[in-house]
Scaffold this motif. Structure first.
Motif, short mmCIF file in Angstrom:
data_model
loop_
_atom_site.label_atom_id
_atom_site.label_comp_id
_atom_site.label_asym_id
_atom_site.label_seq_id
_atom_site.Cartn_x
_atom_site.Cartn_y
_atom_site.Cartn_z
N MET A 173 0.83 -1.20 0.00
CA MET A 173 0.00 0.00 0.00
C MET A 173 0.86 1.26 0.00
O MET A 173 0.59 2.22 -0.73
CB MET A 173 -0.94 -0.01 1.20
CG MET A 173 -1.86 1.21 1.29
SD MET A 173 -1.12 2.61 2.17
CE MET A 173 -1.18 2.00 3.85
N THR A 191 0.91 3.84 -3.16
CA THR A 191 0.53 5.24 -2.92
C THR A 191 1.62 6.18 -3.39
O THR A 191 1.34 7.23 -4.00
CB THR A 191 0.24 5.45 -1.42
OG1 THR A 191 -0.82 4.56 -1.02
CG2 THR A 191 -0.17 6.89 -1.14
N ASP A 231 -9.80 4.82 0.25
CA ASP A 231 -9.24 3.60 0.83
C ASP A 231 -10.35 2.85 1.57
O ASP A 231 -10.77 3.26 2.65
CB ASP A 231 -8.11 3.97 1.79
CG ASP A 231 -7.44 2.75 2.40
OD1 ASP A 231 -7.32 1.73 1.70
OD2 ASP A 231 -7.04 2.82 3.58
N SER A 240 -8.43 2.15 -3.35
CA SER A 240 -7.55 1.18 -2.70
C SER A 240 -8.37 0.12 -1.97
O SER A 240 -9.19 0.43 -1.11
CB SER A 240 -6.63 1.90 -1.69
OG SER A 240 -5.80 0.98 -1.02
#
Length: 268
Positions: A59, A63, A76, A155
């Motif tokens: 993650m 990002t 997210d 996400s």
């Protein structure tokens, strides 16, 4: 950061994936039932905490990649209990005016969100209590912070393997993506039984007995989530091999198989 403070509705009678994940990461925001199930998972595969950290590191790298390629907005879903650095901290370090909406269905996440999810003065962060199984509620809440006329990174890290086919996992992702404009991205990791079929079968049965659904999907099933999207190189791979240059390696990630997949893709 705004949002209500509440611990109402926390069910401590059965484990919750967000709290188990917190326990794997060494956090304190979990209950004995979560630790007990976590320890059962360790008996099946002692590398589960490594897998949790690998997902977290993926993650962070995704990002960084997205922020470096012009993405300023992040949604997210399945945030989990805040663990620094959080997504907004990673994004706003590169893009101070980034907007981030977090979403989870566990009230304990909400109880900690207001204190922990503080962003830059230029940016904006918000927390939404909603379930991915209700995409309309997710999108309605996200629209209050995010501009859906500009690209958004969606996400879904270590989330969809808790959503079975009966709940329409692929359709849920499609409904979320359909609301986002061209140039948006899908970020996903997902556990699989492809590499460890026996251990995965035992884990699925233990979790089901405790009231937690685990829907491990094959590479082909994972790939279906990206239908119609343009995969970012290197495409679909085990999570720690996706752009490793964008972050530090996780201790133990190369000591055995990481039974999962990760990918980032752009909506044309």
């Amino acid at each position: 950061m705004t949002g209500q403070h509440s611990t109402a509705g926390i069910d401590t009678s059965k484990p919750h994936p967000a709290r188990m994940y917190d326990w794997y990461l060494g956090g304190k925001d979990n209950y004995p039932v979560d630790e007990a199930m976590g320890r059962q998972m360790l008996t099946l595969d002692p590398r589960v905490p490594v897998m949790a950290r690998v997902n977290r590191a993926f993650m962070h790298r995704a990002t960084r990649w997205l922020a470096g390629h012009g993405i300023r907005q992040f949604l997210d879903v399945g945030t989990g209990i805040p663990t620094e650095p959080n997504l907004h901290q990673v994004a706003q370090e590169i893009v101070p005016d980034a907007r981030v909406v977090y979403c989870d269905n566990d009230p304990i996440v909400l109880a900690h969100a207001a204190a922990l999810l503080r962003g830059t003065p230029e940016g904006e962060t918000e927390y939404l209590q909603a379930d991915v199984r209700d995409p309309d509620a997710v999108l309605e809440g996200a629209r209050k912070i995010l501009d859906f006329d500009r690209p958004v990174a969606l996400s879904l890290v270590a989330l969809l393997h808790f959503v079975p086919d009966e709940d329409g996992a692929h359709d849920l992702v499609r409904r979320l993506l359909d609301a986002l404009p061209s140039g948006s991205h899908l970020v996903m990791t997902h556990a699989t039984a492809d590499f460890t079929p026996e251990e995965s079968r035992a884990a699925t049965e233990k979790l089901r007995a405790a009231g937690v659904t685990l829907a491990l999907r094959s590479r082909e099933e994972f790939t279906r989530f990206f239908t119609g999207l343009d995969l970012v190189e290197p495409g679909i791979d085990v999570p720690h091999l996706w752009h490793p240059e964008l972050g530090d390696p996780v201790a133990g990630q190369d000591d055995g198989v990481i039974p999962g997949y990760g990918a980032v893709a752009r909506k044309p």
